[in-house]
Design a protein around this motif. Structure first.
Motif, PDB file in Angstrom:
ATOM      1  N   TRP A 152      -0.490   2.745  -1.706  1.00  0.00           N
ATOM      2  CA  TRP A 152      -0.732   2.280  -1.089  1.00  0.00           C
ATOM      3  C   TRP A 152       0.350   1.734  -2.291  1.00  0.00           C
ATOM      4  CZ3 TRP A 152      -2.374  -1.035  -5.083  1.00  0.00           C
ATOM      5  CH2 TRP A 152      -3.379  -0.740  -6.058  1.00  0.00           C
ATOM      6  N   LYS A 153       0.582   0.248  -1.975  1.00  0.00           N
ATOM      7  CA  LYS A 153       1.187  -0.226  -2.856  1.00  0.00           C
ATOM      8  C   LYS A 153       1.247  -1.970  -2.318  1.00  0.00           C
ATOM      9  CE  LYS A 153       6.089  -0.989  -1.825  1.00  0.00           C
ATOM     10  NZ  LYS A 153       7.935   0.454  -1.956  1.00  0.00           N
ATOM     11  N   LEU A 154       0.751  -3.008  -3.889  1.00  0.00           N
ATOM     12  CA  LEU A 154       1.341  -4.528  -3.452  1.00  0.00           C
ATOM     13  C   LEU A 154       2.508  -5.058  -3.060  1.00  0.00           C
ATOM     14  CD1 LEU A 154      -1.330  -6.113  -5.676  1.00  0.00           C
ATOM     15  CD2 LEU A 154      -1.290  -5.079  -3.802  1.00  0.00           C
ATOM     16  N   THR A 155       2.784  -5.531  -1.918  1.00  0.00           N
ATOM     17  CA  THR A 155       3.594  -5.934  -1.736  1.00  0.00           C
ATOM     18  C   THR A 155       4.454  -7.339  -2.706  1.00  0.00           C
ATOM     19  OG1 THR A 155       3.524  -5.619   0.923  1.00  0.00           O
ATOM     20  CG2 THR A 155       5.433  -7.161   0.202  1.00  0.00           C
ATOM     21  N   GLU A 156       5.892  -6.566  -3.290  1.00  0.00           N
ATOM     22  CA  GLU A 156       6.296  -7.572  -4.098  1.00  0.00           C
ATOM     23  C   GLU A 156       6.456  -9.072  -3.842  1.00  0.00           C
ATOM     24  OE1 GLU A 156      10.030  -6.992  -6.590  1.00  0.00           O
ATOM     25  OE2 GLU A 156       9.835  -4.790  -6.289  1.00  0.00           O
ATOM     26  N   GLY A 157       6.038  -9.205  -4.587  1.00  0.00           N
ATOM     27  CA  GLY A 157       6.184 -11.056  -4.313  1.00  0.00           C
ATOM     28  C   GLY A 157       5.140 -11.517  -3.448  1.00  0.00           C
ATOM     29  N   LYS A 158       4.302 -10.863  -3.292  1.00  0.00           N
ATOM     30  CA  LYS A 158       3.145 -11.221  -2.051  1.00  0.00           C
ATOM     31  C   LYS A 158       1.991 -11.242  -3.086  1.00  0.00           C
ATOM     32  CE  LYS A 158       5.730 -11.741   1.643  1.00  0.00           C
ATOM     33  NZ  LYS A 158       5.335 -11.316   3.505  1.00  0.00           N
ATOM     34  N   MET A 185      -0.222   0.407   2.955  1.00  0.00           N
ATOM     35  CA  MET A 185      -0.613   1.676   3.010  1.00  0.00           C
ATOM     36  C   MET A 185      -0.468   2.046   4.248  1.00  0.00           C
ATOM     37  SD  MET A 185      -4.747  -0.754   3.276  1.00  0.00           S
ATOM     38  CE  MET A 185      -5.832   1.139   3.941  1.00  0.00           C
ATOM     39  N   PRO A 186       0.838   3.028   4.071  1.00  0.00           N
ATOM     40  CA  PRO A 186       1.546   3.672   5.284  1.00  0.00           C
ATOM     41  C   PRO A 186       0.182   4.676   5.092  1.00  0.00           C
ATOM     42  CG  PRO A 186       2.734   3.119   3.641  1.00  0.00           C
ATOM     43  CD  PRO A 186       2.014   3.131   3.179  1.00  0.00           C
ATOM     44  N   SER A 187      -0.518   4.946   6.816  1.00  0.00           N
ATOM     45  CA  SER A 187      -1.503   6.488   6.630  1.00  0.00           C
ATOM     46  C   SER A 187      -0.665   7.862   7.019  1.00  0.00           C
ATOM     47  CB  SER A 187      -1.932   5.816   8.028  1.00  0.00           C
ATOM     48  OG  SER A 187      -3.052   7.233   8.027  1.00  0.00           O
ATOM     49  N   GLU A 188      -0.450   8.334   5.947  1.00  0.00           N
ATOM     50  CA  GLU A 188      -0.616   9.567   5.948  1.00  0.00           C
ATOM     51  C   GLU A 188      -1.041  11.056   6.289  1.00  0.00           C
ATOM     52  OE1 GLU A 188       0.685  10.663   1.669  1.00  0.00           O
ATOM     53  OE2 GLU A 188       1.939   9.418   2.002  1.00  0.00           O
ATOM     54  N   SER A 189      -2.449  10.696   7.799  1.00  0.00           N
ATOM     55  CA  SER A 189      -2.763  11.570   8.369  1.00  0.00           C
ATOM     56  C   SER A 189      -2.772  11.748   9.493  1.00  0.00           C
ATOM     57  CB  SER A 189      -4.690  10.580   8.706  1.00  0.00           C
ATOM     58  OG  SER A 189      -4.650   9.679   7.419  1.00  0.00           O
TER      59      SER A 189
END
Length: 116
Positions: free
Chosen positions: A66-72, A78-82
Protein backbone atom coordinates in the motif's frame (compact mmCIF):
# COMPACT_ATOMS: atom_id res chain seq x y z
CA UNK A 1 20.88 41.84 30.91
CA UNK A 2 17.46 40.68 32.14
CA UNK A 3 15.85 41.86 28.87
CA UNK A 4 18.25 39.75 26.77
CA UNK A 5 17.47 36.67 28.84
CA UNK A 6 13.72 37.27 28.55
CA UNK A 7 14.00 37.64 24.77
CA UNK A 8 16.02 34.42 24.55
CA UNK A 9 13.48 32.49 26.61
CA UNK A 10 10.58 33.83 24.52
CA UNK A 11 12.38 33.00 21.27
CA UNK A 12 13.18 29.44 22.39
CA UNK A 13 9.60 28.99 23.60
CA UNK A 14 8.18 30.12 20.25
CA UNK A 15 10.59 27.91 18.35
CA UNK A 16 9.66 24.86 20.43
CA UNK A 17 5.97 25.64 20.00
CA UNK A 18 6.39 25.70 16.22
CA UNK A 19 8.27 22.40 16.27
CA UNK A 20 5.64 20.67 18.41
CA UNK A 21 2.85 21.96 16.21
CA UNK A 22 4.53 20.68 13.05
CA UNK A 23 5.21 17.28 14.59
CA UNK A 24 1.67 16.92 15.87
CA UNK A 25 -0.13 17.30 12.56
CA UNK A 26 -2.03 14.24 11.37
CA UNK A 27 -2.98 13.05 7.92
CA UNK A 28 0.18 11.19 7.03
CA UNK A 29 0.62 7.55 6.22
CA UNK A 30 1.31 6.75 9.89
CA UNK A 31 -2.37 7.36 10.66
CA UNK A 32 -3.47 4.26 8.77
CA UNK A 33 -0.76 1.94 10.15
CA UNK A 34 -2.21 -0.61 12.55
CA UNK A 35 -4.87 -3.27 12.85
CA UNK A 36 -8.45 -2.37 12.00
CA UNK A 37 -11.40 -4.63 12.90
CA UNK A 38 -14.61 -4.69 10.85
CA UNK A 39 -17.34 -2.84 12.76
CA UNK A 40 -19.90 -5.53 11.86
CA UNK A 41 -17.90 -8.80 11.81
CA UNK A 42 -15.12 -9.13 14.42
CA UNK A 43 -13.34 -11.91 12.50
CA UNK A 44 -12.54 -9.57 9.59
CA UNK A 45 -9.49 -7.32 9.89
CA UNK A 46 -7.28 -5.06 7.84
CA UNK A 47 -3.65 -4.81 8.89
CA UNK A 48 -1.60 -1.94 7.46
CA UNK A 49 2.09 -2.31 8.29
CA UNK A 50 4.62 0.52 8.41
CA UNK A 51 6.74 -1.33 5.80
CA UNK A 52 4.04 -0.67 3.18
CA UNK A 53 2.36 -4.08 3.24
CA UNK A 54 -1.27 -4.85 4.03
CA UNK A 55 -3.24 -7.95 4.88
CA UNK A 56 -6.97 -8.59 4.79
CA UNK A 57 -7.80 -11.29 7.32
CA UNK A 58 -11.07 -13.16 6.71
CA UNK A 59 -12.27 -16.45 5.28
CA UNK A 60 -11.27 -14.90 1.89
CA UNK A 61 -7.94 -13.34 2.84
CA UNK A 62 -5.84 -11.10 0.60
CA UNK A 63 -2.57 -9.20 0.89
CA UNK A 64 -0.39 -6.74 -0.98
CA UNK A 65 1.42 -3.44 -0.70
CA UNK A 66 0.00 0.00 0.00
CA UNK A 67 0.89 3.65 -0.43
CA UNK A 68 -0.99 6.92 -0.29
CA UNK A 69 -1.61 8.53 -3.65
CA UNK A 70 0.80 11.44 -4.01
CA UNK A 71 -1.01 14.77 -3.88
CA UNK A 72 -4.21 13.27 -2.46
CA UNK A 73 -4.71 13.05 1.30
CA UNK A 74 -7.58 10.59 1.18
CA UNK A 75 -6.68 8.03 -1.47
CA UNK A 76 -4.78 4.80 -0.93
CA UNK A 77 -3.35 2.48 -3.56
CA UNK A 78 -3.33 -1.11 -2.37
CA UNK A 79 -2.93 -3.58 -5.22
CA UNK A 80 -3.59 -7.16 -4.26
CA UNK A 81 -0.77 -9.68 -4.58
CA UNK A 82 -2.97 -12.60 -3.60
CA UNK A 83 -3.01 -14.20 -7.01
CA UNK A 84 -5.65 -14.66 -9.65
CA UNK A 85 -9.06 -15.20 -8.12
CA UNK A 86 -7.86 -15.05 -4.51
CA UNK A 87 -9.03 -11.51 -3.72
CA UNK A 88 -12.69 -12.52 -3.99
CA UNK A 89 -13.97 -9.53 -2.02
CA UNK A 90 -11.99 -7.14 -4.24
CA UNK A 91 -10.46 -5.31 -1.32
CA UNK A 92 -7.32 -4.58 -3.33
CA UNK A 93 -7.24 -1.58 -5.63
CA UNK A 94 -7.46 2.17 -5.25
CA UNK A 95 -9.83 3.42 -2.56
CA UNK A 96 -10.76 6.72 -1.02
CA UNK A 97 -10.54 6.54 2.75
CA UNK A 98 -11.14 8.61 5.85
CA UNK A 99 -10.13 8.25 9.46
CA UNK A 100 -12.39 9.78 12.08
CA UNK A 101 -11.02 9.08 15.54
CA UNK A 102 -10.67 5.30 15.71
CA UNK A 103 -12.85 4.59 12.66
CA UNK A 104 -11.38 3.88 9.22
CA UNK A 105 -13.78 4.03 6.29
CA UNK A 106 -12.55 2.47 3.05
CA UNK A 107 -14.83 3.46 0.18
CA UNK A 108 -16.45 0.39 -1.31
CA UNK A 109 -15.01 -1.92 1.34
CA UNK A 110 -16.47 -0.94 4.73
CA UNK A 111 -15.84 0.56 8.15
CA UNK A 112 -13.18 -0.65 10.55
CA UNK A 113 -12.34 0.27 14.13
CA UNK A 114 -8.75 0.57 15.31
CA UNK A 115 -7.83 -2.45 17.43
CA UNK A 116 -6.70 -1.42 20.88
Amino acid sequence: MQLKRTVKVLFIGMLMSCLFTACGESGGSADIVGTWVDTEVEDIKFIFNSDGTWQYVSNMSAHGTWKLTEGKNNEIQMPSESGLGEDRRHVGGVHEFSIDGDILTLDGVGEYERES
